[in-house]
Design an enzyme around this catalytic site. Structure first.
Site, PDB file in Angstrom:
ATOM      1  N   HIS A 172       6.667 -10.859   6.142  1.00  0.00           N
ATOM      2  CA  HIS A 172       7.667 -11.193   5.122  1.00  0.00           C
ATOM      3  C   HIS A 172       8.964 -11.524   5.849  1.00  0.00           C
ATOM      4  O   HIS A 172       9.573 -10.663   6.474  1.00  0.00           O
ATOM      5  CB  HIS A 172       7.849 -10.026   4.154  1.00  0.00           C
ATOM      6  CG  HIS A 172       6.637  -9.800   3.299  1.00  0.00           C
ATOM      7  ND1 HIS A 172       6.177  -8.563   2.941  1.00  0.00           N
ATOM      8  CD2 HIS A 172       5.773 -10.701   2.761  1.00  0.00           C
ATOM      9  CE1 HIS A 172       5.080  -8.713   2.189  1.00  0.00           C
ATOM     10  NE2 HIS A 172       4.829  -9.994   2.073  1.00  0.00           N
ATOM     11  N   GLU A 175      12.340  -9.601   6.136  1.00  0.00           N
ATOM     12  CA  GLU A 175      12.327  -8.202   6.589  1.00  0.00           C
ATOM     13  C   GLU A 175      12.653  -8.140   8.080  1.00  0.00           C
ATOM     14  O   GLU A 175      11.823  -7.818   8.933  1.00  0.00           O
ATOM     15  CB  GLU A 175      10.978  -7.574   6.217  1.00  0.00           C
ATOM     16  CG  GLU A 175      10.837  -7.492   4.687  1.00  0.00           C
ATOM     17  CD  GLU A 175       9.437  -7.248   4.168  1.00  0.00           C
ATOM     18  OE1 GLU A 175       9.248  -7.372   2.938  1.00  0.00           O
ATOM     19  OE2 GLU A 175       8.541  -6.937   4.963  1.00  0.00           O
ATOM     20  N   HIS A 264       7.053  -3.713   8.209  1.00  0.00           N
ATOM     21  CA  HIS A 264       7.728  -4.323   7.055  1.00  0.00           C
ATOM     22  C   HIS A 264       9.056  -3.629   6.737  1.00  0.00           C
ATOM     23  O   HIS A 264       9.400  -2.612   7.333  1.00  0.00           O
ATOM     24  CB  HIS A 264       6.832  -4.190   5.814  1.00  0.00           C
ATOM     25  CG  HIS A 264       5.663  -5.117   5.807  1.00  0.00           C
ATOM     26  ND1 HIS A 264       5.605  -6.231   5.024  1.00  0.00           N
ATOM     27  CD2 HIS A 264       4.517  -5.095   6.524  1.00  0.00           C
ATOM     28  CE1 HIS A 264       4.456  -6.867   5.228  1.00  0.00           C
ATOM     29  NE2 HIS A 264       3.774  -6.198   6.142  1.00  0.00           N
ATOM     30  N   GLU A 340       6.864   0.816   6.414  1.00  0.00           N
ATOM     31  CA  GLU A 340       7.985   0.274   5.639  1.00  0.00           C
ATOM     32  C   GLU A 340       9.291   0.959   6.043  1.00  0.00           C
ATOM     33  O   GLU A 340       9.403   2.186   5.965  1.00  0.00           O
ATOM     34  CB  GLU A 340       7.759   0.499   4.133  1.00  0.00           C
ATOM     35  CG  GLU A 340       6.537  -0.213   3.568  1.00  0.00           C
ATOM     36  CD  GLU A 340       6.764  -1.696   3.283  1.00  0.00           C
ATOM     37  OE1 GLU A 340       7.916  -2.173   3.406  1.00  0.00           O
ATOM     38  OE2 GLU A 340       5.766  -2.376   2.936  1.00  0.00           O
TER      39      GLU A 340
HETATM   40 ZN    ZN Z   1       6.959  -6.752   3.497  1.00  0.00          ZN
END
Ligand code: ZN
Length: 380
Positions: A172, A175, A264, A340
């Site tokens: 992504h 990020e 992420h 994350e």
């Molecule tokens: Zn992500």
């Protein structure tokens, strides 16, 4: 009233903003552009020139309320820098429609961003560091839709019997903390401490520091240049629509995988956490055991990781197999995690000045390497 000299510019690497009305420095109205060929938006990054030092300026991102993760603006503070080196947070408020922040600048220009950006230029420098100072080799180079390089690095000689630990980052593109994390790994590889040496004796590291260079360059939040969310293409990746994932999957088939970490950032949750592949149809007890072991060890090492907050767990058999973590976990029956990090801050150890930052992402990566060093004997 004198003519405003404010100039707003986002025509650069990872820039994203459009000007609605910048005529009044106390009501500068801006909007975030959606990703190309996609409805997603949240990432912003722009430069402001022509400010009056010592005078109050007010900025409003007028379409924040329609962004992809609009609930995430509550408790969020914009990142800012006068020199693109030192980033700090500017207290911000969300009124349900717009994200607003005020600044009385000490310089006539400033950059604002959703998070401390990791530039393409720094990416090139990082790859040089990995190859020239960290002893990594370039195994292969993928190509994005727009022809940007996606280097796959390996630290280790690929000898028979060694564990293959894969870390990929920034599927992504907004990020950016994910590539800061990769910088932390490559920095520790240059220190060559005994713990790390123990890990590298038993395992090789396969590193993809940046999965989605087109998206980042274009200032996207979520997708590649064709509007594809790469972390939703792990079952059906094609060279035409998601060559970035197609490349990495092929390389995994070639070399094998004994552990997988997909790095992420999360817009909403103000903590660091992992998600795992417990919803996979072929989920194993060994995977469950390794996930718990990883989480226990890492949370014991640092306040910048915890296990209380995270995504709801998938119910058995209901995993979305298009996610990298689930897809790789199912294919290789190995420990597979999505890591994350927050865009906001870690509320267990908040830093109001910087929030979560590039530096903290790097330190977390070093602690993850320690965790892997402890776990390498039991990975298989
Ligand atoms: Zn992500």
């Amino acid at each position: 009233m004198t003519q405003s000299l404010i100039a707003i510019n986002a025509d650069f690497d990872s820039g994203n903003i459009s000007v609605v009305d910048a005529s009044d420095p106390q009501h500068i109205k801006l909007a975030i552009r959606p990703d190309t060929n996609s409805q997603h938006f949240q990432w912003f990054h722009f430069k402001v020139d022509g400010m009056q030092v010592g005078q109050p300026h007010s900025f409003s991102l007028t379409n924040a309320g329609q962004s992809s993760y609009n609930r995430a603006w509550t408790g969020y503070n914009a990142a800012a820098s006068y020199d693109q080196k030192t980033w700090f947070r500017v207290p911000s408020t969300f009124d349900g429609k717009a994200l607003n922040f005020d600044l009385t600048p000490t310089e006539p220009h400033i950059w604002f961003a959703y998070f401390e950006p990791y530039s393409r230029e720094r990416h090139q420098w990082l790859i040089d560091q990995a190859l020239n100072n960290a002893g990594a080799v370039l195994l292969a180079t993928g190509k994005s839709i727009e022809g940007r390089d996606i280097p796959l690095l390996r630290k280790g000689d690929g000898a028979e019997g060694k564990r293959k630990i894969w870390v990929i980052a920034q599927q992504h593109p907004g990020e950016h903390m994910a590539e800061w994390f990769m910088e932390g790994i490559i920095e520790r590889l240059q220190q060559n401490d005994t713990e790390l040496a123990g890990l590298l004796e038993k395992a090789d590291l396969y590193l993809v520091p940046h999965m989605n260079p087109d998206g980042s360059f274009r200032g996207h939040l979520r997708t590649n240049a064709l509007g594809k969310d790469l972390n939703r293409t792990w079952q059906d990746a094609t060279p035409e629509l998601s060559p970035e994932v197609f490349f990495v999957k092929a390389q995994m088939e070639k070399y094998g995988v004994d552990m997988f970490l997909d790095v992420h950032g999360d817009e909403e949750i103000p903590y660091v956490f992992t998600a795992a592949c417990e919803g996979n149809p072929g989920y194993t007890d060994k995977q469950k055991e390794l996930e718990a072991d990883f989480r226990t060890r890492l949370s014991g090492l640092t306040k910048d990781f915890q296990t209380r907050y995270g995504y709801p767990r998938s119910t058995p058999g209901n995993a979305n197999m298009n996610l990298a973590c689930n897809s790789v976990g199912e294919r290789y029956k190995c420990l597979a995690l999505t890591l994350e990090m927050p865009f906001k801050d870690n509320d267990d150890a908040p830093n109001p000045l910087t929030g979560w930052s590039g530096e903290r992402s790097k330190q977390l990566a070093k602690d993850v390497l320690t965790t892997l060093a402890q776990m390498v004997p039991v990975l298989r």
